[in-house]
Design an enzyme around this catalytic site. Structure first.
Site, short mmCIF file in Angstrom:
data_model
loop_
_atom_site.label_atom_id
_atom_site.label_comp_id
_atom_site.label_asym_id
_atom_site.label_seq_id
_atom_site.Cartn_x
_atom_site.Cartn_y
_atom_site.Cartn_z
N ASP A 14 55.18 -32.27 24.62
CA ASP A 14 55.14 -31.36 25.78
C ASP A 14 55.73 -30.00 25.45
O ASP A 14 56.43 -29.39 26.26
CB ASP A 14 55.91 -31.97 26.97
CG ASP A 14 55.45 -33.37 27.31
OD1 ASP A 14 54.27 -33.66 27.09
OD2 ASP A 14 56.26 -34.17 27.80
N GLU A 196 47.37 -32.38 34.76
CA GLU A 196 48.81 -32.10 34.72
C GLU A 196 49.08 -31.04 33.65
O GLU A 196 48.17 -30.43 33.12
CB GLU A 196 49.61 -33.37 34.44
CG GLU A 196 49.31 -34.01 33.10
CD GLU A 196 50.11 -35.26 32.85
OE1 GLU A 196 50.97 -35.61 33.69
OE2 GLU A 196 49.89 -35.91 31.81
#
Length: 443
Positions: A14, A196
């Site tokens: 991430d 997302e």
């Protein structure tokens, strides 16, 4: 550093890259080997000098939701949950951390230094009608605009937007909520529909939103002329599932020394967890589009040196069911190699020695009790050039073969074959043949 760009024992997914001063910082979640869930209860920060992108330094832990042997928890006991997908921005000399804590209203931390550690400033403060995503602000990305206004983008299966009060950096401005800044409707194509991983950037006056679409192994991007959107899908940048065991993707773009990069992650340990940070060069064209790029083994390198020892685990192509697994801090191998499996590396520079006709390949393996043929190709197994073949024995060790010499830049592919002929070959089709540890070319 080749891909993955951090030490190979480190699992930082991430990734949000940010340039502050003369260093590039990488903020991300924190995974562990052999875990059955995403992320843990701490965040770590790594950085590198802008003039030495192969020299990454760990700044240690920057935020915790649980105490460990060196730190107290940075949150109250009721937020003793896993941390996901942080972002960090600078405003008026302070650095603000935005992270999602499972089951909470998120958190905002503050520090005087880009590497932290970050002190909890507040949860988000908002009226119920002014927040989407059940108010948890999943995978939040934050943008400080040129006029000092602050915007936050977030959501899981819904693309949400708010404006943050720049006076305190955690209050959501009343009436600022927008839903569907990227198309998240059921009618949108899966490769475009928002899933997302929101990450905003402003580039040449255009607002970009990098995100993970419902086709989850990709990082896509959309653009708008307004921070609140709506954003128009423009394409995807990288897909971590092309000829590789793919999974969710999350990352962003960053300009370093005039060169644009996409930061993303890849999976290991035969799981969609255990994700490691990678980077590829990208180009932003005059019309604002970003052509898709392939996954490589390069990282920040211009090319790999074939005459140095190459860890097998930096493969950017794994086809047929083989995968990388961590056996201990020092050992990560490609395992589950069966008949027909392919392992690929992009790209090596073999130099310009036109006098040498052959070179020697050495591979280090862990034997699995089966004799194996390992075919070596340049520039692809299907349409590339067969350089030679290495016989792999039954035992652990180093095996060598003479192969055709190369000049210039090439990708290298290894294809495993069990070498058994006749009616008994059927018993070797799914049998693990060997485990691949490292290799080198020699002249």
């Amino acid at each position: 550093m080749a891909n993955p760009i951090l030490p190979l024992w480190e699992y930082i997914p991430d990734g949000e890259p940010r340039v502050f001063g003369d260093r590039v910082y990488l903020y991300g979640s924190h995974d562990n080997a052999a875990e059955s869930d995403f992320c843990d209860n701490k965040l770590k920060v790594w950085s590198a000098p802008l003039n030495d992108l192969n020299n990454w330094q760990c700044h240690g832990h920057s935020f915790h939701t649980r105490p460990d042997r060196d730190h107290k928890s940075d949150t109250e006991e009721r937020t003793d949950h896993r941390l996901f997908a942080p972002d960090v921005i600078e405003k008026n000399g302070k650095y603000y951390l935005y992270a999602y804590i499972v089951g909470s209203k998120g958190c905002v931390g503050v520090s005087d230094r880009p590497e932290g550690p970050f002190e909890l400033l507040s949860e988000y403060k908002y009226l119920a009608e002014d927040a989407g995503d059940d108010g948890i602000y999943n995978d939040a990305g934050v943008l400080v605009d040129d006029d000092g206004r602050v915007y936050i983008y977030y959501g899981f299966t819904e693309s949400n937007f708010n404006e943050i009060d720049p006076q305190n950096m955690y209050e959501i401005i009343k009436g600022s909520y927008r839903r569907g800044v990227i198309d998240d409707s059921d009618s949108a194509p899966q490769e475009q529909r928002f899933f997302e991983a929101s990450s905003p950037r402003k580039i040449n006056g255009t607002y970009y939103l990098i995100y993970s679409p419902c086709r989850g192994s990709r990082l896509a991007y959309a653009t708008s002329d307004k921070p609140q959107g709506p954003f128009t899908y423009r394409g995807y940048i990288v897909d971590n599932g092309v000829d590789y065991p793919g999974g969710n993707n999350h990352g962003s773009v960053c300009c370093i020394n005039g060169q644009w990069y996409i930061f993303y992650h890849r999976m290991t340990n035969n799981t969609i967890m255990s994700r490691r940070a990678c980077v590829e060069k990208i180009e932003i064209l005059p019309d604002g589009t970003i052509p898709p790029v392939e996954m490589t083994s390069l990282g920040f390198e211009e090319s790999l040196n074939p005459y140095k020892i190459t860890p097998a685990e930096i493969a950017c192509v794994l086809k047929g069911g083989c995968f990388i697994t961590e056996k201990d801090i020092f050992t990560r191998s490609i395992v589950n190699i069966t008949d027909g499996n392919v392992m690929g590396y992009k790209y090596f520079d073999f130099g310009n020695d036109y006098s040498t006709k052959t070179m020697k390949l050495a591979v280090k393996v862990r034997g699995m009790g089966t004799k194996t043929k390992l075919k070596i190709y340049a520039d692809g197994c299907e349409d590339g050039e067969l350089l030679g073949e290495c016989e792999i024995g039954t035992a652990d060790g180093v095996y060598t073969a003479a192969v055709k010499a190369l000049t210039g830049v090439h990708s290298i592919f290894f294809k495993a074959e069990h070498g058994v002929e006749g009616w008994t070959a059927q018993y070797f089709e799914n049998k693990p043949l060997f485990e691949f540890e490292e290799f080198t070319f020699m002249k």
